[in-house]
Design an enzyme around this catalytic site. Structure first.
Site, PDB file in Angstrom:
ATOM      1  N   HIS A  12       0.730  -1.244  -0.139  1.00 31.31           N
ATOM      2  CA  HIS A  12      -0.030  -0.142   0.045  1.00 31.31           C
ATOM      3  C   HIS A  12       0.694   1.241   0.095  1.00 31.31           C
ATOM      4  O   HIS A  12       0.255   2.216  -0.167  1.00 31.31           O
ATOM      5  CB  HIS A  12      -1.021   0.046   1.160  1.00 31.31           C
ATOM      6  CG  HIS A  12      -2.080  -0.867   1.001  1.00 31.31           C
ATOM      7  ND1 HIS A  12      -3.305  -0.405   0.484  1.00 31.31           N
ATOM      8  CD2 HIS A  12      -2.491  -2.084   1.458  1.00 31.31           C
ATOM      9  CE1 HIS A  12      -4.017  -1.440   0.499  1.00 31.31           C
ATOM     10  NE2 HIS A  12      -3.671  -2.552   1.039  1.00 31.31           N
ATOM     11  N   LYS A  45      -8.243  14.122   4.014  1.00 26.41           N
ATOM     12  CA  LYS A  45      -7.494  12.818   4.184  1.00 26.41           C
ATOM     13  C   LYS A  45      -6.478  12.977   5.369  1.00 26.41           C
ATOM     14  O   LYS A  45      -6.739  14.230   6.110  1.00 26.41           O
ATOM     15  CB  LYS A  45      -6.740  12.791   2.973  1.00 26.41           C
ATOM     16  CG  LYS A  45      -6.190  14.161   2.522  1.00 26.41           C
ATOM     17  CD  LYS A  45      -5.203  14.161   1.394  1.00 26.41           C
ATOM     18  CE  LYS A  45      -6.380  14.122  -0.010  1.00 26.41           C
ATOM     19  NZ  LYS A  45      -6.696  12.947  -0.719  1.00 26.41           N
ATOM     20  N   ARG A  46      -6.036  11.819   5.773  1.00 30.62           N
ATOM     21  CA  ARG A  46      -5.167  12.142   6.764  1.00 30.62           C
ATOM     22  C   ARG A  46      -4.151  13.128   6.798  1.00 30.62           C
ATOM     23  O   ARG A  46      -3.778  13.449   5.780  1.00 30.62           O
ATOM     24  CB  ARG A  46      -4.368  10.768   7.138  1.00 30.62           C
ATOM     25  CG  ARG A  46      -5.121   9.686   7.657  1.00 30.62           C
ATOM     26  CD  ARG A  46      -5.796   9.873   9.070  1.00 30.62           C
ATOM     27  NE  ARG A  46      -4.637   9.907  10.057  1.00 30.62           N
ATOM     28  CZ  ARG A  46      -4.577   9.230  11.114  1.00 30.62           C
ATOM     29  NH1 ARG A  46      -5.226   8.167  11.223  1.00 30.62           N
ATOM     30  NH2 ARG A  46      -3.514   9.405  12.033  1.00 30.62           N
ATOM     31  N   LYS A  67       0.966  14.466   1.550  1.00 29.39           N
ATOM     32  CA  LYS A  67      -0.310  14.911   1.218  1.00 29.39           C
ATOM     33  C   LYS A  67      -0.290  16.533   0.951  1.00 29.39           C
ATOM     34  O   LYS A  67      -1.342  16.702   0.229  1.00 29.39           O
ATOM     35  CB  LYS A  67      -1.465  14.441   2.014  1.00 29.39           C
ATOM     36  CG  LYS A  67      -1.624  12.896   1.952  1.00 29.39           C
ATOM     37  CD  LYS A  67      -2.675  12.335   2.963  1.00 29.39           C
ATOM     38  CE  LYS A  67      -2.718  10.842   3.122  1.00 29.39           C
ATOM     39  NZ  LYS A  67      -3.748  10.235   1.954  1.00 29.39           N
ATOM     40  N   THR A 113      -8.279   6.939  -2.299  1.00 35.63           N
ATOM     41  CA  THR A 113      -9.525   6.588  -2.731  1.00 35.63           C
ATOM     42  C   THR A 113     -10.529   7.641  -2.704  1.00 35.63           C
ATOM     43  O   THR A 113     -11.711   7.691  -3.185  1.00 35.63           O
ATOM     44  CB  THR A 113     -10.147   5.350  -1.791  1.00 35.63           C
ATOM     45  OG1 THR A 113      -9.987   5.768  -0.585  1.00 35.63           O
ATOM     46  CG2 THR A 113      -9.219   4.091  -2.211  1.00 35.63           C
ATOM     47  N   LYS A 119     -14.182   9.243  -4.333  1.00 37.79           N
ATOM     48  CA  LYS A 119     -15.358   9.406  -3.830  1.00 37.79           C
ATOM     49  C   LYS A 119     -15.901  10.772  -4.463  1.00 37.79           C
ATOM     50  O   LYS A 119     -17.072  11.102  -4.692  1.00 37.79           O
ATOM     51  CB  LYS A 119     -15.335   9.512  -2.105  1.00 37.79           C
ATOM     52  CG  LYS A 119     -14.868   8.268  -1.826  1.00 37.79           C
ATOM     53  CD  LYS A 119     -14.391   8.333  -0.045  1.00 37.79           C
ATOM     54  CE  LYS A 119     -13.922   7.238   0.235  1.00 37.79           C
ATOM     55  NZ  LYS A 119     -13.111   7.555   1.646  1.00 37.79           N
TER      56      LYS A 119
END
Ligand SMILES: *Cc1c(COP(=O)(O)O)cnc(C)c1O
Length: 780
Positions: free
Chosen positions: A327, A514-515, A520, A622, A626
């Protein structure tokens, strides 16, 4: 469903004065009733799964979220139950206060939940195995701009969607400690099928509740010691997304559910077939990341020690049974355990790992593999056990989770393994279930879609493509815009209630959820907002369309930089909202306690989806899927599944910026963030806000540390490792173009949004799971 029977059973569980029932009482009564009504269906499906070749999904995390509405939807009884509530003078929406089951951190755990949903709907015999944490992911609040954490006692009011199965309890042995593993099963209802999957979560309990003798000697703490140490094992979810928390307790957790799940699988197989010789013909086990990889030596242990198999035969069976999903490319997330720790806690497992390692070395030697390559791939290197290498050695399939990610595995992270076993590698681009992420969270858009093409998309998302023909139909686009407006209004109301903040649903909703992680790049987003603020102030940016920038993110409690970024975002929010020149143009909202249920509201209301990770760092994502499915354009980098999103929906309908993986390979060796900083006035001004008094970190020095990470680096990374300064110009330009496009031609922008939704079919987890079933698990 027989409505009369439902009414009887449901009201029978409620207090006499029905209106006095609390949401928790209603939830328990509803859950228990539905569980009772569908228990036969579940039993039949369980039996059916056991009777044929099946797959088990082993995952340390299942981020299931709130079960009640999704279960009603998948069972096809949502409207009926809704009516029943109304008849009783109740409101089904009151159950919105029911807590999520947050037994996961983020994408990896949510993926596991989506996979079970899809497998159930596709009628596939797949079941999940994990841990029933007493406390799920912490609850987050924001106080004075800082993250605060609180425990998440998710079963406080009961857990009506689980069934405790004492008859399947078993014992787990560590050196010097034995604990009980008690399974709690959750049904996973398929949509438009009788199939029901099972998520079996193990809870750790003491063999002996309590030492009565010691208690009588009045040593109360000592009397409960065994209980406390046993329960510790399933007490908390590690609140860590992608770093290897090197803790003994975590190793015990991993072994706990791996051992329990395999014992359960072997027991049931033996009960049915009388032998384990045909085990590999009937079971395939998917290892979700390296967390359950200790299952490999554990299976061998059980076959050798309990069944008298030779090591060679056991290893060869393991190689057939297991498959491994990678992952992440982050080195810190590829788990390594210190040999001394494994030997101390699990001495027999340690012996077997040594044996596997020796077998690997012998096999490579026999096959003429160069010694230095063998040294790179062997499982025990120095004093560390490399779980990813063990997984690659003993699995029949190895997969990445998006095209680019799988390519990076082949080219670098697992290149040695790829050179040895290219046939083992597959790509399985992640997906999301359209039941939760469209049908449930966006009833308005669902109705519009169904009105046009029927409701076949519920189980075949590729049908959305038929809607492309309406991309130039202004009345359909108008309806779409109205739906989006409704969802934005609903979110604005919710944000008002939850956060006490006003937002304007007529503004652009630009959302990053998101986290919180450096890769990120939420900090890049915050910088861009400050950039726009300065631009409006100095007149270089004119005609800026009112925009609401919404963030939702939890930071691991020990991750200092991530926490500093949360504070920084909130500081930027304060600046833009207190300045009369900008307060009607820019709004920044950091929502508290981002989780699955909050995500359901946010994704439906987004105009713009922020997916801005440094190219090559986000395995798939992901969240991006969405938001796309709900009709948002992606403002993002060429990373993870963004690339496939753009391939499906068209580059012209999205906003792509920044360096690509191949660019970075060229740039990074020469990259000097200090030079960029010195030569670009705007970059200098924005980044300097961290230290020039523009914002305050409450005197902690954390903002200075962030500043240093960008310009000086640290012992463990180069300056600006995630290339924020390199990408920021391209990012701000693209963002401004995106917001201006929305403003200048709402219809043209809606067309882009619509086409994103139409082309989201590939990103159904039904597609992903059908592929795993056919090409990895070989199940039907
Ligand atoms: C989907 C989801 C994630 C994953 O989001 P990414 O943007 O892919 O990192 C994380 N948390 C929650 C609650 C989610 O629903």
């Amino acid at each position: 469903m027989d409505k009369k029977v439902f009414m009887e059973k449901f009201t029978g569980r409620l207090p006499k004065d029905i209106k006095s029932a609390t949401p928790q009482q209603l939830h328990n009564a509803l859950g228990e009733t539905v569980m009772e009504l569908y228990s036969d269906r579940w039993s039949v499906a369980r039996e059916e799964h056991l009777s044929k070749r099946r797959a088990a999904y082993l995952s340390m995390e299942f981020l299931v979220g709130r079960a009640v509405f999704n279960n009603l939807l998948c069972l096809g009884i949502y409207d009926e139950v809704n009516d029943a509530f109304k008849e009783l003078g109740l409101d089904l929406a009151d159950l919105e206060v029911i807590e999520d089951a947050a037994l996961g951190n983020g994408g990896l755990g949510r993926l596991a939940a989506c996979f079970l949903d899809s497998a159930a709907t596709l009628g596939l015999p797949l079941d999940g195995y994990g841990i029933r944490y007493k406390y799920g992911l912490f609850k987050q609040s924001i106080v004075d701009g800082f993250q605060r954490e609180d425990i998440d006692d998710w079963t406080k009011y009961g857990d009506p969607w689980s069934r405790r199965c004492d008859e399947d309890t078993l014992l787990i042995e560590y050196s010097g400690q034995t604990v009980k593993a008690v399974p709690y099963d959750m049904p996973i209802f398929g949509c438009r099928t009788e199939n029901v999957g099972t998520l079996r979560l193990w809870q750790a309990e003491p063999v002996k509740e309590f030492d009565f003798d010691t208690f009588n000697k009045q040593d109360y703490l000592e009397a409960s010691k065994e209980k406390i140490y046993a329960e510790d094992i399933s007490r908390v979810l590690y609140p860590n997304d992608d770093t290897n928390e090197g803790k003994k307790l975590r190793l015990k957790q991993q072994y706990f559910f791996s051992c329990a799940s395999l014992t359960d699988i072997l027991r049931k197989h033996k009960a049915r077939f009388g032998t384990l010789d045909n085990l590999a013909d009937y079971i395939s086990v998917q290892l979700n990341d390296t967390h359950p990889v200790i299952s490999i030596p554990e299976l061998i242990r059980q076959l050798v020690d309990n069944e008298g198999w030779t090591f060679e035969k056991a290893l060869s069976t393991a190689k057939k049974v297991f498959n491994y999903t990678n992952h992440t490319v982050m080195q810190e997330a590829l788990e390594k355990w210190w040999t001394g720790l494994v030997e101390e806690v699990l001495p027999r497992i340690y012996e077997i790992i040594i044996q596997i390692n020796e077998e690997l070395i012998a096999e490579m030697y026999a096959n003429g593999v160069q010694k230095d390559k063998t040294n790179r791939i062997k499982i025990i290197k120095g004093e560390l056990i490399h779980m990813a290498d063990m997984a690659c050695y003993a699995s029949s399939h190895i997969n990445g989770v998006a095209e680019i990610h799988t390519q990076i595995l082949r080219d670098s992270v697992l290149a040695d393994w790829y050179s040895l076993y290219p046939e083992r590698f597959r790509n399985e681009t992640n997906g999301i279930t359209q039941r939760r992420w469209l049908a449930l969270c966006n009833k308005e858009l669902s109705s519009l879609i169904t009105e046009k093409i029927g409701d076949g998309w519920l189980t075949d998302l590729s049908q959305l493509r038929e809607l492309s023909k309406y991309a130039d139909d202004s009345s359909v686009l108008d309806s779409f815009i109205k739906v989006k407006q409704t969802k934005k209004q609903q979110l604005a109301d919710y944000i008002k209630a939850r956060e006490g903040v006003e937002t304007d649903p007529n503004s652009v909703f630009d959302i990053q959820i998101k986290r919180l992680h450096e890769y990120k790049r939420q900090l890049l987003n915050a910088f861009s907002i400050l950039w726009i603020y300065y631009g409006i102030k100095d007149g270089s940016i004119t005609n800026f369309k009112p925009t609401t920038f919404i963030f939702g993110a939890k930071s691991a409690p020990g991750y200092k930089r991530a926490k500093a970024i949360i504070k920084y975002i909130n500081e930027i929010g304060r600046i833009v909202s207190t300045d009369p020149d900008t307060r009607d143009l820019i709004k920044v909202v950091f929502v508290q306690n981002y989780n699955v249920s909050y995500a359901e509201k946010l994704v439906a209301a987004a105009d713009v989806s922020e997916q801005i990770s440094t190219a090559g760092t986000e395995a798939s994502g992901t969240g991006n899927m969405k938001l796309m499915l709900n009709g948002a354009v992606t403002l993002g980098t060429y990373d993870g599944a963004n690339i496939e999103i753009v391939q499906e929906a068209g580059e012209e309908n999205n906003y792509i910026f920044g360096a690509r993986v191949e660019d970075l390979a060229r740039i990074v060796p020469e990259y000097d963030s200090r030079r960029v900083f010195a030569e670009d006035k705007m970059i200098k001004r924005v980044v300097s806000s961290l230290i020039d008094g523009t914002v305050s970190d409450g005197g902690s020095g954390d903002f200075r540390e962030l500043y240093m990470s960008l310009l000086d680096g640290a012992s463990w990374h180069a300056p600006d490792h995630y290339y924020l300064l390199g990408d920021i110009r391209s990012y701000v330009e693209t963002k401004l173009r995106c917001i201006s496009d929305y403003d200048s031609d709402r219809a043209a922008f809606a067309r882009k949004q619509w086409l994103n939704m139409c082309n989201a079919g590939k990103f159904s987890s039904d597609r992903t799971i059908a592929d795993y079933a056919e090409n990895i698990w070989n199940i039907k």
